[in-house]
Design a protein around this motif. Structure first.
Motif, PDB file in Angstrom:
ATOM      1  N   ARG A  41      31.468  22.090   0.374  1.00  0.00           N
ATOM      2  CA  ARG A  41      30.289  22.224   0.819  1.00  0.00           C
ATOM      3  C   ARG A  41      30.192  22.608   2.301  1.00  0.00           C
ATOM      4  N   VAL A  42      31.511  22.662   2.897  1.00  0.00           N
ATOM      5  CA  VAL A  42      31.632  22.931   4.486  1.00  0.00           C
ATOM      6  C   VAL A  42      31.453  24.270   4.560  1.00  0.00           C
ATOM      7  N   ASP A  43      30.388  24.813   5.620  1.00  0.00           N
ATOM      8  CA  ASP A  43      30.355  26.185   6.313  1.00  0.00           C
ATOM      9  C   ASP A  43      31.866  26.718   6.394  1.00  0.00           C
ATOM     10  N   PRO A  44      32.285  27.783   5.606  1.00  0.00           N
ATOM     11  CA  PRO A  44      33.826  28.617   6.179  1.00  0.00           C
ATOM     12  C   PRO A  44      34.032  28.489   7.452  1.00  0.00           C
ATOM     13  N   ARG A  45      32.722  28.807   8.482  1.00  0.00           N
ATOM     14  CA  ARG A  45      33.194  29.168   9.835  1.00  0.00           C
ATOM     15  C   ARG A  45      33.811  27.663  10.479  1.00  0.00           C
ATOM     16  N   LEU A  46      33.248  26.537   9.999  1.00  0.00           N
ATOM     17  CA  LEU A  46      33.467  25.369  10.459  1.00  0.00           C
ATOM     18  C   LEU A  46      34.605  24.755   9.682  1.00  0.00           C
ATOM     19  N   ARG A  47      35.145  25.209   8.448  1.00  0.00           N
ATOM     20  CA  ARG A  47      36.498  24.579   7.983  1.00  0.00           C
ATOM     21  C   ARG A  47      37.575  24.373   8.942  1.00  0.00           C
TER      22      ARG A  47
END
Lengths: 276, 160
Positions: B15-21
């Motif tokens: 569920r983490v935003d891909p930009r913040l992965r």
């Protein structure tokens, strides 16, 4: 003792309203996910309530513009997200190494000594953090450097009776300093932040049952605005859906017009040609 | 790692935003380095000496998350820190289970997660009173509507 020592690290830092609500929302979301995996109804319920409190609170506090908290948050953080990701990732990679070498065993046992060793590691990390790109939007002024800002009224450190401070007109706030002195985070880059909390009090640890009981009681007491905010979110979502449908309908009409223009040039078939 | 813990970590990361992965992964790596480092191992042992009950474990991981937050100069967004701390909790529980200190099942993991969330928010100084200050000072969602809805006609009629 150790908990209090770590909690004391936040004492001198200003915690914005956005950070508070974001933390509540994110912790709630994580708890919901774990609650689903572990099939724990209590955890899922608490997580859902917290996610709601954080999300609706953000909406009401003006931290998010637009109809939905999630969409607007993504939009607001889009420009800074990459910068923050890069800056914080690099800072963290270097600071982790600094932390390892800076921490002596048992250092966190003593509050005063902890305050001396960890900032040293943080200072080492700061020098290695890459500067932000020019796309970064104006941030709320760094609390560590109030002298660089125009008169904002009460200086950092002074508190009102409630412990919160109001910021002056935000349009007069200059661009934040760049480089390692400008912490950039999607959480803090909200020009609508109206509250700065000068110092977070060190609250004594409360066991989780009591803590969550208190927060769910808070949610129950504030049921009215929670429902109102939820209704607002729902209305916004519906409006967004209607807008999408309308756009699609316009596209279809345009396609029909384009198709209609092509039909006039269409060569009649064999039968139609024979009849004529 | 225990299958339940793997499942939990995967669900959280999903569920983490891909930009913040990448930020989350860096946080987790940094947290693991601190947890398993020789220099900080004693710290972890001291924390565990307080007991392997969910409250103690949750508080320990929350402290770790707090350290990472401070060390990153508060640049890490909550959208990355919260998931990372949950993944670090799974790592810590896996370590303890391998060491034979705990038996991780669904109830235990749920209790640890509750404790982690409570400790983490308390580290930030978040209490119901603080939330009331932050939210309560804003006008209620529908408070301004009645005044705004009074249009020209109603106004001409004397604001009925």
């Amino acid at each position: 003792m150790a908990f209090a020592a770590v909690a004391a690290l936040f004492t001198a830092e200003a915690v914005t309203a956005t950070m508070v609500l974001s933390a509540v929302a994110e912790v709630g979301a994580v708890m919901t996910v774990v609650g689903v995996v572990t099939k724990s109804k209590e955890l899922t319920k608490i997580g859902g309530i917290m996610a709601l409190v954080g999300g609706v609170g953000s909406l009401i506090s003006g931290a998010v513009s637009g109809a939905t908290a999630a969409g607007a948050e993504a939009a607001a953080g889009a420009a800074a997200g990459e910068v923050a990701a890069g800056a914080s990732a690099e800072a963290l990679a270097s600071s982790a190494g600094a932390l390892e070498s800076g921490l002596a065993p048992g250092v966190l046992e003593v509050g005063a000594e902890a305050a001396m060793s960890i900032p040293e590691a943080a200072a080492a990390a700061q020098t290695m953090a890459p500067p932000p790109t020019p796309q970064a939007a104006p941030v709320t002024p760094g609390i560590a450097e109030p002298a660089a800002l125009p008169d904002l009224g009460p200086t950092v450190g002074e508190t009102t009776g409630s412990g919160l401070q109001e910021m002056r007109d935000i349009s007069s706030i200059p661009q934040a300093p760049t480089g390692a002195e400008a912490p950039i985070s999607p959480v803090e880059m909200n020009p609508n932040d109206q509250f700065l909390k000068a110092g977070t009090k060190t609250t004594p640890p409360t066991d989780s049952k009591t803590f969550w009981g208190n927060l769910t009681d808070f949610a129950k007491k504030n049921e009215t605005w929670l429902k109102g905010g939820l209704s607002g979110l729902s209305t916004g979502y519906q409006a967004d859906q209607r807008n999408n449908l309308y756009s699609r309908e316009l596209d279809q009409r345009q396609q029909r017009i384009n198709y209609g223009n092509q039909v006039a040039n269409y060569t009649p078939g064999i039968v139609a040609g024979a009849i004529r | 790692m225990n299958q339940l813990l793997e499942q939990t970590s995967a669900a959280i990361l999903q569920r983490v935003d891909p930009r913040l992965r990448p930020v989350v992964e860096k946080l987790v790596e940094s947290g693991k380095r601190v947890m398993y480092s020789e220099k900080t191992r004693e710290l972890a042992m001291q924390q565990l000496a307080g007991g392997t009950d969910p409250e103690n474990i949750g508080a320990g991981v929350a402290q770790l998350a707090g350290m990472l937050f401070t060390e990153s100069n508060r640049t890490v967004p909550m959208q990355a820190l919260a998931p990372a701390s949950a993944v670090l909790l799974a790592e810590a529980l896996a370590f303890l289970e391998e060491a034979g200190a705990v038996q991780v099942d669904e109830q235990f993991l749920a209790a640890c997660t509750q404790a982690l969330g409570a400790s983490f928010l308390q580290l930030l100084g978040i209490t119901p009173e603080k939330l009331q200050e932050v939210i309560g000072q804003q006008p209620a969602a529908g408070a301004a509507q009645p005044a705004a809805q009074q249009g020209i006609v109603a106004g001409a009629m004397g604001g009925a």
